[in-house]
Design a protein around this motif. Sequence first.
Motif, PDB file in Angstrom:
ATOM      1  N   LEU A  82      25.022  24.676  73.776  1.00  0.00           N
ATOM      2  CA  LEU A  82      25.549  23.744  74.764  1.00  0.00           C
ATOM      3  C   LEU A  82      25.615  24.382  76.144  1.00  0.00           C
ATOM      4  N   PRO A  83      25.573  23.575  77.202  1.00  0.00           N
ATOM      5  CA  PRO A  83      25.727  24.113  78.561  1.00  0.00           C
ATOM      6  C   PRO A  83      27.054  24.846  78.712  1.00  0.00           C
ATOM      7  N   ALA A  84      27.064  25.870  79.559  1.00  0.00           N
ATOM      8  CA  ALA A  84      28.273  26.668  79.751  1.00  0.00           C
ATOM      9  C   ALA A  84      29.448  25.825  80.230  1.00  0.00           C
ATOM     10  N   THR A  85      29.145  24.736  80.940  1.00  0.00           N
ATOM     11  CA  THR A  85      30.209  23.883  81.471  1.00  0.00           C
ATOM     12  C   THR A  85      30.991  23.183  80.362  1.00  0.00           C
TER      13      THR A  85
ATOM     14  N   TYR B 297      15.389  15.306  76.353  1.00  0.00           N
ATOM     15  CA  TYR B 297      16.817  15.077  76.605  1.00  0.00           C
ATOM     16  C   TYR B 297      17.448  16.454  76.770  1.00  0.00           C
ATOM     17  N   ASN B 298      17.775  16.805  77.994  1.00  0.00           N
ATOM     18  CA  ASN B 298      18.239  18.168  78.235  1.00  0.00           C
ATOM     19  C   ASN B 298      19.332  18.203  79.300  1.00  0.00           C
ATOM     20  N   PRO B 299      20.595  17.997  78.909  1.00  0.00           N
ATOM     21  CA  PRO B 299      21.681  18.067  79.884  1.00  0.00           C
ATOM     22  C   PRO B 299      21.885  19.470  80.428  1.00  0.00           C
ATOM     23  N   ASN B 300      21.205  20.448  79.850  1.00  0.00           N
ATOM     24  CA  ASN B 300      21.295  21.822  80.343  1.00  0.00           C
ATOM     25  C   ASN B 300      20.275  22.098  81.442  1.00  0.00           C
ATOM     26  N   ASP B 301      19.533  21.081  81.843  1.00  0.00           N
ATOM     27  CA  ASP B 301      18.568  21.223  82.939  1.00  0.00           C
ATOM     28  C   ASP B 301      19.314  21.638  84.202  1.00  0.00           C
TER      29      ASP B 301
ATOM     30  N   MET C 189      19.455  16.794  90.050  1.00  0.00           N
ATOM     31  CA  MET C 189      18.944  15.432  90.202  1.00  0.00           C
ATOM     32  C   MET C 189      18.268  14.925  88.928  1.00  0.00           C
ATOM     33  N   SER C 190      18.260  15.737  87.871  1.00  0.00           N
ATOM     34  CA  SER C 190      17.593  15.330  86.647  1.00  0.00           C
ATOM     35  C   SER C 190      18.247  14.086  86.055  1.00  0.00           C
TER      36      SER C 190
END
Length: 284
Positions: A129-132, A248-252, A256-257
């Motif tokens: 998962l993204p660090a956020t 599908y990549n919320p870690n991009d 602006m993705s």
Amino acid sequence: MRRIFLVALVLLAFAGFAMAQITQPTTDVLGAHLNYGRGCTACHSPHSGTSGNGQASSVSSGNKILWGEDVSPLYGKTITTDGGKYVEVLPTSMSADTPDVSGMLTCLGCHDGNMAPAAMMKNRVYENLPATYGNRNSIPTLMTGSGAGNYMSEHPMGLNATVDCGGTSGWDCTEMNGVITMSGSASRRFVTSYGFFVQPGVYNNKAVVVCTTCHEPHAMNVVTVGRNSNSGLPAGTYATMFFLRAPYNPNDTNPMSNQTAQFCRQCHADKSNEMNGSTAGTVF
């Protein structure tokens, strides 16, 4: 000078696509469905399905994808989703000739809100998962709602959850015998920009939403776009998450993705750029 400028724009465009592509996944594409090393046999039994897994013949899956888990406790179970608007009555056997057999019943053998020790589920998310997201890696991977077996807050699914063309929320597409063709001017632009990767089930000549409409259980982190794909994206392998069938990549790292929004817009046309008069495409 103008030609050089145009060539530069083309190169920049393809560079953007290249950043969205992953040429070689660093982990097994089966991802979480490796089930702590059990792999394919966590779900399938290569000899006679459940009978080959030592289950009673009364719960045998027979030749239906050689399913090795006993899902008989789910037979005929009633599921309501989206606040009770959609009602799904699960099949009463693995031999029922409906898309909710391999598209829902099998999935709920593990993802039914209860632990499935035979499949070695640990109730933890396996994704990077993204660090956020912080340390929230202990979230349930089960289809639960507010409790075991509570599906009220889930996305509509089942034989009554149809995917329709036209109307206030559908694409300008055509549907014939349950097969959707993105044939309108707006839907064709969307396919060129992103694609139509979802695979609705077909019931009574209507396209319906089941688990496997959005999820490909055999590839967690990668989507291959080839010549025969219903997508205008350049051929290659693209990052995805959660076994979703499309990029599908919320870690991009590109702020602006919009690729994660594009995934949902495959069905929710009224939320798309194309159906709202915007010329914006997919941004990676």
